[in-house]
Motif scaffolding. Structure first.
Motif, PDB file in Angstrom:
ATOM      1  N   PRO A 182     -20.209 -65.738 -36.790  1.00 19.84           N
ATOM      2  CA  PRO A 182     -20.049 -63.634 -36.657  1.00 19.84           C
ATOM      3  C   PRO A 182     -20.452 -63.602 -35.120  1.00 19.84           C
ATOM      4  O   PRO A 182     -21.751 -63.677 -35.212  1.00 19.84           O
ATOM      5  CB  PRO A 182     -20.702 -64.091 -37.925  1.00 19.84           C
ATOM      6  N   GLY A 183     -19.994 -62.820 -34.888  1.00 18.11           N
ATOM      7  CA  GLY A 183     -19.693 -62.160 -33.609  1.00 18.11           C
ATOM      8  C   GLY A 183     -19.251 -62.583 -32.559  1.00 18.11           C
ATOM      9  O   GLY A 183     -19.836 -62.291 -31.004  1.00 18.11           O
ATOM     10  N   HIS A 184     -18.658 -63.771 -32.421  1.00 15.22           N
ATOM     11  CA  HIS A 184     -18.079 -64.334 -31.500  1.00 15.22           C
ATOM     12  C   HIS A 184     -16.555 -63.433 -31.232  1.00 15.22           C
ATOM     13  O   HIS A 184     -16.105 -62.640 -31.869  1.00 15.22           O
ATOM     14  CB  HIS A 184     -18.102 -66.059 -31.879  1.00 15.22           C
ATOM     15  N   ARG A 185     -16.784 -63.465 -29.740  1.00 15.09           N
ATOM     16  CA  ARG A 185     -15.834 -62.778 -28.651  1.00 15.09           C
ATOM     17  C   ARG A 185     -14.354 -63.698 -29.305  1.00 15.09           C
ATOM     18  O   ARG A 185     -14.576 -65.196 -28.705  1.00 15.09           O
ATOM     19  CB  ARG A 185     -16.071 -62.603 -27.779  1.00 15.09           C
ATOM     20  N   ILE A 186     -13.730 -63.252 -29.794  1.00 12.97           N
ATOM     21  CA  ILE A 186     -12.237 -63.486 -29.269  1.00 12.97           C
ATOM     22  C   ILE A 186     -11.548 -63.437 -28.423  1.00 12.97           C
ATOM     23  O   ILE A 186     -11.301 -61.780 -27.681  1.00 12.97           O
ATOM     24  CB  ILE A 186     -11.534 -63.146 -31.176  1.00 12.97           C
ATOM     25  N   PRO A 187     -10.752 -64.408 -27.869  1.00 11.30           N
ATOM     26  CA  PRO A 187     -10.011 -64.114 -26.611  1.00 11.30           C
ATOM     27  C   PRO A 187      -9.137 -63.281 -26.457  1.00 11.30           C
ATOM     28  O   PRO A 187      -8.421 -62.515 -27.403  1.00 11.30           O
ATOM     29  CB  PRO A 187      -8.789 -65.174 -26.433  1.00 11.30           C
ATOM     30  N   SER A 188      -9.621 -62.698 -25.395  1.00  9.90           N
ATOM     31  CA  SER A 188      -8.257 -61.109 -25.187  1.00  9.90           C
ATOM     32  C   SER A 188      -7.045 -61.398 -25.450  1.00  9.90           C
ATOM     33  O   SER A 188      -5.817 -62.461 -25.999  1.00  9.90           O
ATOM     34  CB  SER A 188      -8.173 -60.664 -23.404  1.00  9.90           C
ATOM     35  N   GLU A 189      -5.970 -60.003 -25.637  1.00  7.12           N
ATOM     36  CA  GLU A 189      -4.700 -60.012 -26.025  1.00  7.12           C
ATOM     37  C   GLU A 189      -4.145 -60.948 -24.691  1.00  7.12           C
ATOM     38  O   GLU A 189      -3.240 -62.465 -25.350  1.00  7.12           O
ATOM     39  CB  GLU A 189      -4.501 -58.764 -25.774  1.00  7.12           C
ATOM     40  N   HIS A 190      -4.469 -60.590 -23.807  1.00  9.09           N
ATOM     41  CA  HIS A 190      -3.601 -61.688 -22.802  1.00  9.09           C
ATOM     42  C   HIS A 190      -3.612 -63.118 -22.954  1.00  9.09           C
ATOM     43  O   HIS A 190      -2.885 -63.546 -22.464  1.00  9.09           O
ATOM     44  CB  HIS A 190      -4.140 -61.207 -21.060  1.00  9.09           C
ATOM     45  N   GLU A 191      -4.803 -63.164 -23.171  1.00  9.91           N
ATOM     46  CA  GLU A 191      -5.750 -64.961 -23.136  1.00  9.91           C
ATOM     47  C   GLU A 191      -4.410 -65.680 -24.787  1.00  9.91           C
ATOM     48  O   GLU A 191      -4.132 -66.830 -24.206  1.00  9.91           O
ATOM     49  CB  GLU A 191      -7.207 -65.331 -23.736  1.00  9.91           C
TER      50      GLU A 191
END
Length: 248
Positions: A30-39
């Motif tokens: 929880p709270g982890h940043r998911i890779p960006s759309e470009h990634e």
């Protein structure tokens, strides 16, 4: 070149399953940043539209949170979320952990609309249909539990493609569809003639019934009614201050 529709659906599901698997495993807490759309586009070799559709679906189901200009993050439990006094157990695992051989029989399978006036079914179905599965769990070839489960196809459309001839529906759901909230209801009943026949006991035999409904975010996923022989099954919930309950 336009991709065939089946390929697009398959890719959407693959990306969604991969993200949810990382969340369930704890790799992305929880709270982890998911890779960006470009990634994600680079990782899966897909368009931004495909990635955006998957992330929007996960956000709608309460699995992730999307923040403008910040990105997408694994959702944190809501402070008012209901806690379960009993864990959602995997019956095959329970049986094998007790030193017995597990087997599963799918007794019936059909797709239908919810029964009028049946609250849990109507909630799970929403505006769609239900996949209704009746199953028998066996321990050392003897009946262990009789189960009737409905799965909301609006929430879990991929369930339609699952034969459920080798894996129990509950096990499959635990592996593929993260849940965020559950409500249990436990009662004692006497088996009627048909239930007794399935469980290989006399009609009127005392049984323990567990009814459970689960949600992902605000969307209901499944409702299940499991009937266990009273002499063969019990429930113990352990509690400690500040710790979640544990089921034995």
């Amino acid at each position: 070149m336009t991709r065939p529709r089946a390929t697009v659906v398959s890719l959407n599901q693959r990306i969604r399953d991969d993200i949810e698997a990382r969340i369930r495993s704890g790799e992305w807490p929880p709270g982890h940043r998911i890779p960006s759309e470009h990634e994600l586009m680079a990782r899966y070799g897909c368009s931004r539209m495909t990635v955006n559709k998957v992330l929007s679906m996960l956000a709608a189901h309460g699995v992730i949170e999307r923040r403008r200009r910040a990105g997408s993050f694994v959702a944190r439990p809501h402070p008012h979320i209901e806690s379960v006094a009993l864990d959602i157990a995997d019956i095959p695992l329970e049986v094998t952990q007790r030193g017995h051989d597990y087997r599963f029989q799918l007794l019936s399978r059909r797709k239908r609309r919810p029964r009028r006036g049946h609250g849990p079914e109507m909630q799970v179905a929403g505006d769609g249909s239900l996949l209704v599965l009746q199953s028998l769990h066996l321990s050392d070839s003897a009946p262990f539990a009789l189960e009737e489960r409905v799965i909301g196809l609006a929430a879990v459309p991929q369930a339609q493609q699952q034969p459920f001839d080798r894996i129990a529906p509950g096990s499959w759901l635990l592996q593929h569809v993260p849940w965020t909230r559950a409500v249990h209801r436990i009662s004692a009943v006497n088996a009627d003639a048909e239930q007794a026949r399935r469980l290989q006991v006399e009609a009127g035999t005392a049984c323990l019934v567990i009814e459970r409904q689960t949600w992902r975010g605000e969307q209901p996923i499944t409702y299940v009614r499991q009937m266990f022989l009273g002499e063969a099954y019990d429930l113990v919930a352990r509690f400690a201050p500040g710790r979640p309950a544990r089921r034995d």
